[in-house]
Design an enzyme around this catalytic site. Structure first.
Site, PDB file in Angstrom:
ATOM      1  N   CYS A  17       0.817  -1.232   0.000  1.00 25.91           N
ATOM      2  CA  CYS A  17       0.000   0.000   0.000  1.00 25.91           C
ATOM      3  C   CYS A  17       0.844   1.273   0.000  1.00 25.91           C
ATOM      4  O   CYS A  17       0.647   2.170  -0.827  1.00 25.91           O
ATOM      5  CB  CYS A  17      -0.983  -0.017   1.164  1.00 25.91           C
ATOM      6  SG  CYS A  17      -0.245   0.142   2.808  1.00 25.91           S
ATOM      7  N   HIS A  29      -2.627   1.424   6.773  1.00 20.72           N
ATOM      8  CA  HIS A  29      -3.000   1.316   5.353  1.00 20.72           C
ATOM      9  C   HIS A  29      -3.170   2.707   4.758  1.00 20.72           C
ATOM     10  O   HIS A  29      -3.602   3.640   5.444  1.00 20.72           O
ATOM     11  CB  HIS A  29      -4.298   0.526   5.193  1.00 20.72           C
ATOM     12  CG  HIS A  29      -4.583   0.143   3.770  1.00 20.72           C
ATOM     13  ND1 HIS A  29      -3.913  -0.867   3.119  1.00 20.72           N
ATOM     14  CD2 HIS A  29      -5.451   0.661   2.856  1.00 20.72           C
ATOM     15  CE1 HIS A  29      -4.359  -0.975   1.880  1.00 20.72           C
ATOM     16  NE2 HIS A  29      -5.290  -0.057   1.685  1.00 20.72           N
ATOM     17  N   HIS A  89      -5.812   1.906  -4.324  1.00 21.58           N
ATOM     18  CA  HIS A  89      -4.934   1.360  -3.292  1.00 21.58           C
ATOM     19  C   HIS A  89      -4.521  -0.059  -3.633  1.00 21.58           C
ATOM     20  O   HIS A  89      -5.104  -0.699  -4.513  1.00 21.58           O
ATOM     21  CB  HIS A  89      -5.608   1.414  -1.911  1.00 21.58           C
ATOM     22  CG  HIS A  89      -6.708   0.415  -1.724  1.00 21.58           C
ATOM     23  ND1 HIS A  89      -6.916  -0.250  -0.539  1.00 21.58           N
ATOM     24  CD2 HIS A  89      -7.680  -0.043  -2.568  1.00 21.58           C
ATOM     25  CE1 HIS A  89      -7.949  -1.073  -0.661  1.00 21.58           C
ATOM     26  NE2 HIS A  89      -8.435  -0.963  -1.869  1.00 21.58           N
TER      27      HIS A  89
END
Length: 359
Positions: free
Chosen positions: A274, A322, A334
């Site tokens: 990520c 994240h 993402h």
């Protein structure tokens, strides 16, 4: 001896009696083991939704460890560079010092060969007293320079020792970071392995549990998602909403990465985790971001969720584990987890933790 005081005779057990006793003992032991939790560890069959919940939790835990791994790797790299630089400088200065030492040694040997005669006697024996006096003055100046050289050598020795001590300290720090790196790698590998085992228990059709969350693994669902995402790409004709050219470049890079696999620790160009995706996207836009989510959130101006604009970085979970790249309309690009490729997803699918504007 009276009968009352006699010990009762031990009766020998027949074969059938022994077998019965052994069977009862084994049954009792098995029952005790079950109550102790031995059999209780056998996990019951889980519904697809329960598997999804477990897998999502494991992926989140793995992502926390991944970001720690990324941070440790970055610090280990910096420590390695410091160690290399210090060791190179110590070697270079030691080589220069050895050259000075050789010159001092040659001068000392020459003094030993000529220094045994008293200067007054040498003056008397000299056939050219004026020339001798000139040479004596020169020798004194040479001696002064040699003394200064010795002082410099001693100072250089001390500084080289300090360099080596500093290098040893950096080497210890490097080994500590490498140890942390190995531990985080072990944690990530274990979490991802457990998630894979859970997913393997499901029928292939059930592995696509929630396309929005990115948990699904079916190839057909991934292809459909990839096709839909690319259709919305600015490069495919949709107008870019980015407020400036750098944000637009980062978003364009992220769109081009759609469908790329998630690989923990990867920063592109063919695979990402990520924070690796957001770092690569802004690197393409000429902006250098830190490697980890918990560093990226402090890399720019913090913005409220209600003030988001395309190009902002959006972060999730209380541990800032994240990150995605906001593209507008409540959506982001993402890299979700190993079960899903880089994709477009709503930012409300995970607990929002904050946002940062870097362009």
């Amino acid at each position: 001896m009276p009968a009352a005081h006699r010990k009762p005779r031990q009766r020998s057990l027949s074969g059938s009696t022994v077998r019965t006793a052994a069977t009862l003992a084994l049954a009792s032991a098995a029952t005790a083991t079950a109550f102790d939790g031995g059999a209780a560890h056998a996990e019951p069959d889980l519904t697809p939704a329960q598997v999804k919940a477990k897998v999502d939790k494991l992926y989140q835990e793995a992502e926390v460890a991944t970001e720690k791994y990324n941070g440790a790797k970055e610090k280990a790299g910096k420590a390695q560079k410091k160690v290399d630089a210090l060791q190179d400088e110590a070697s270079r200065r030691t080589e220069a010092l050895n050259s000075q030492r050789q010159k001092l040694g040659a001068a000392a040997a020459e003094q030993y060969r000529t220094g045994g005669v008293d200067p007054t006697v040498r003056l008397l024996l000299s056939s050219a007293p004026d020339r001798y006096l000139d040479e004596a003055a020169l020798a004194e100046r040479v001696g002064t320079r040699q003394a200064a050289t010795i002082t410099r050598v001693r100072k250089e020795l001390r500084e080289i020792d300090q360099l080596r001590d500093h290098a040893d300290g950096q080497l210890s720090e490097l080994r500590a970071k490498q140890k942390e790196l190995r531990q985080q790698k072990k944690t990530v590998t274990a979490k991802l392995g457990e998630a894979r085992q859970l997913l393997d228990r499901l029928a292939p059709a059930d592995r696509t549990l929630d396309p929005a969350s990115g948990t699904g693994t079916a190839a057909g669902a991934d292809r459909a998602s990839r096709s839909t995402d690319r259709a919305a790409s600015p490069s495919a004709g949709a107008p870019s909403k980015a407020p400036n050219s750098r944000a637009a470049s980062a978003i364009a890079y992220a769109y081009d990465a759609l469908g790329s696999p998630y690989v923990w620790g990867a920063t592109g160009p063919s695979a990402f985790d990520c924070s690796g995706l957001t770092q690569a996207a802004y690197r393409a836009a000429g902006i250098s971001l830190p490697r980890t989510t918990y560093a990226q959130i402090n890399a720019g101006q913090r913005v409220a969720k209600s003030q988001l604009r395309p190009g902002d970085l959006v972060f999730f979970y209380s541990g800032i584990s994240h990150v995605g790249l906001y593209i507008g309309d409540g959506k982001m690009i993402h890299a979700p987890n190993p079960s899903a490729p880089v994709r477009i997803a709503p930012i409300d699918q995970m607990p929002f933790a904050g946002a940062t504007r870097v362009a």
